[in-house]
Design an enzyme around this catalytic site. Sequence first.
Site, PDB file in Angstrom:
ATOM      1  CE  LYS A 140      15.377-119.026  83.183  1.00  0.00           C
ATOM      2  NZ  LYS A 140      16.154-117.943  83.713  1.00  0.00           N
TER       3      LYS A 140
ATOM      4  CE  LYS B 234      13.005-119.341  74.955  1.00  0.00           C
ATOM      5  NZ  LYS B 234      12.423-118.252  75.733  1.00  0.00           N
TER       6      LYS B 234
ATOM      7  CE  LYS C  33       7.863-117.580  80.595  1.00  0.00           C
ATOM      8  NZ  LYS C  33       8.491-116.710  81.580  1.00  0.00           N
TER       9      LYS C  33
HETATM   10  P1  TYM Z   1      14.432-114.419  80.663  1.00  0.00           P
HETATM   11  O1  TYM Z   1      14.804-114.478  82.096  1.00  0.00           O
HETATM   12  O2  TYM Z   1      13.527-115.457  80.107  1.00  0.00           O
HETATM   13  O3  TYM Z   1      15.736-114.411  79.772  1.00  0.00           O
HETATM   14  C1  TYM Z   1      16.771-113.493  80.027  1.00  0.00           C
HETATM   15  C2  TYM Z   1      17.435-113.028  78.743  1.00  0.00           C
HETATM   16  O4  TYM Z   1      17.986-114.156  78.062  1.00  0.00           O
HETATM   17  C3  TYM Z   1      17.517-114.179  76.719  1.00  0.00           C
HETATM   18  N1  TYM Z   1      17.371-115.568  76.294  1.00  0.00           N
HETATM   19  C4  TYM Z   1      17.861-116.053  75.149  1.00  0.00           C
HETATM   20  N2  TYM Z   1      18.574-115.473  74.173  1.00  0.00           N
HETATM   21  C5  TYM Z   1      18.940-116.244  73.122  1.00  0.00           C
HETATM   22  N3  TYM Z   1      18.606-117.558  73.029  1.00  0.00           N
HETATM   23  C6  TYM Z   1      17.894-118.180  73.999  1.00  0.00           C
HETATM   24  N4  TYM Z   1      17.593-119.479  73.894  1.00  0.00           N
HETATM   25  C7  TYM Z   1      17.486-117.412  75.129  1.00  0.00           C
HETATM   26  N5  TYM Z   1      16.791-117.713  76.253  1.00  0.00           N
HETATM   27  C8  TYM Z   1      16.733-116.566  76.952  1.00  0.00           C
HETATM   28  C9  TYM Z   1      16.174-113.467  76.763  1.00  0.00           C
HETATM   29  O5  TYM Z   1      15.802-112.971  75.495  1.00  0.00           O
HETATM   30  C10 TYM Z   1      16.453-112.361  77.759  1.00  0.00           C
HETATM   31  O6  TYM Z   1      17.096-111.268  77.130  1.00  0.00           O
HETATM   32  N6  TYM Z   1      11.026-110.798  80.437  1.00  0.00           N
HETATM   33  C11 TYM Z   1      12.432-111.059  80.546  1.00  0.00           C
HETATM   34  C12 TYM Z   1      13.094-110.453  81.772  1.00  0.00           C
HETATM   35  C13 TYM Z   1      12.845-108.999  81.955  1.00  0.00           C
HETATM   36  C14 TYM Z   1      13.437-107.954  81.189  1.00  0.00           C
HETATM   37  C15 TYM Z   1      12.940-106.754  81.769  1.00  0.00           C
HETATM   38  C16 TYM Z   1      14.320-107.946  80.112  1.00  0.00           C
HETATM   39  C17 TYM Z   1      12.049-108.423  82.887  1.00  0.00           C
HETATM   40  N7  TYM Z   1      12.105-107.064  82.797  1.00  0.00           N
HETATM   41  C18 TYM Z   1      13.309-105.514  81.256  1.00  0.00           C
HETATM   42  C19 TYM Z   1      14.684-106.674  79.601  1.00  0.00           C
HETATM   43  C20 TYM Z   1      14.181-105.489  80.176  1.00  0.00           C
HETATM   44  C21 TYM Z   1      12.631-112.576  80.621  1.00  0.00           C
HETATM   45  O7  TYM Z   1      11.770-113.301  81.029  1.00  0.00           O
HETATM   46  O8  TYM Z   1      13.860-112.965  80.307  1.00  0.00           O
END
Ligand code: TYM
Length: 342
Positions: free
Chosen positions: A204, A201, A118
């Site tokens: 968004k 991947k 990032k």
């Molecule tokens: P974030 O907001 O980037 O994504 C949210 C969730 O979606 C999953 N994801 C995907 N899964 C499969 N294929 C993809 N292309 C894909 N893109 C996104 C991510 O793996 C995630 O599960 N750090 C985390 C948010 C967070 C969190 C937490 C998660 C903050 N605190 C505590 C679990 C527990 C994040 O940035 O997810």
Amino acid sequence: MSQTQFTPRVFSGIQPSGGLTLGNYLGAIKRFVDMQGPEFETIYCMVDLHAITVWQNPADLTRNTRELCAGFIAAGIDPEQSVLINQSQVPEHAQLGWVFNCVARMGWMKRMTQFKDKAGKNAENASLGLFGYPALMAADILVYHATHVPVGEDQKQHLELTRDIAAKFNHDYGVDFFPMTEPVIEGAATRVMSLRDGSKKMSKSDPSDMARINMTDDADAIAKKIRKAKTDPDALPSEAEGLENRPEARNLVNIYAALNDQTVDEVLRDVGGKQFGEFKPMLADLAVAKLSPISGEMARLMDDPAEIDRILSRGSQRAREITAPILKRTYEIVGMVAPVEV
Ligand code: TYM
């Protein structure tokens, strides 16, 4: 030391930093819905404090948080059964996050590949919050003593860090207070890839909208994106091994399997031997059938933002019944002087 028994509790979060993609839905939200039930307490969070680690326009952040909440509910999260919150309304997340900033080591944080991805070449200009992000994520989870965390594959390293932080805290203070959280990375779509490049991947933040399916896309947009998705010239194989070294083909089959609650082998038993010209319209029909009811319901819920705000306020009250005692006990363990009646 005797092993403490922890209540089976699921926590997971998504950043309200833009629209939801099919990756978020299949890798996360659909799994969140699956985990609702008598086996677990379930808590799902819009991580707005995480979102501002990179610049967010304030009006967009507000809207995206409500839209994400609408997405959770439209996909099947029941706000009575699960606790739905936005992170900033439950101050114990940030408070425990600070304690964990003091537990996590610089060396651990520097190894986090998501920060490197990032921040890119411009790491000197990244926010301090972006660097410390995984320690707050550990706090999100551990402030509930959550035992299970459903996520996509890209969050695996952060969940390993969460376990390291819990273990170091327990060790340093000689307690058995924080649980060793289990990552739940399961199903056919733990890593949904870009429709334009099977090695990247689905995200968004991809500059090309054709690379992803957004949860708010209409039927025409979904069909067009799938029709134009990159593939290879060969027919589909009849077994999963035949998808090796065919990342684009594998991705489309994974998406089909996850949308249809099937295994990859089950899908290939039906579609093996078909050309993409035949398979793509099947996938488009399935995606539209599964996603349009969700986007329709999201739009309906977004017509009443006050109701969404009430759901989040109620959720944070319920959440704090869990988080306040855990933070209080953490502060006691650390040796902070507690307030007394005056
Ligand atoms: P974030 O907001 O980037 O994504 C949210 C969730 O979606 C999953 N994801 C995907 N899964 C499969 N294929 C993809 N292309 C894909 N893109 C996104 C991510 O793996 C995630 O599960 N750090 C985390 C948010 C967070 C969190 C937490 C998660 C903050 N605190 C505590 C679990 C527990 C994040 O940035 O997810």
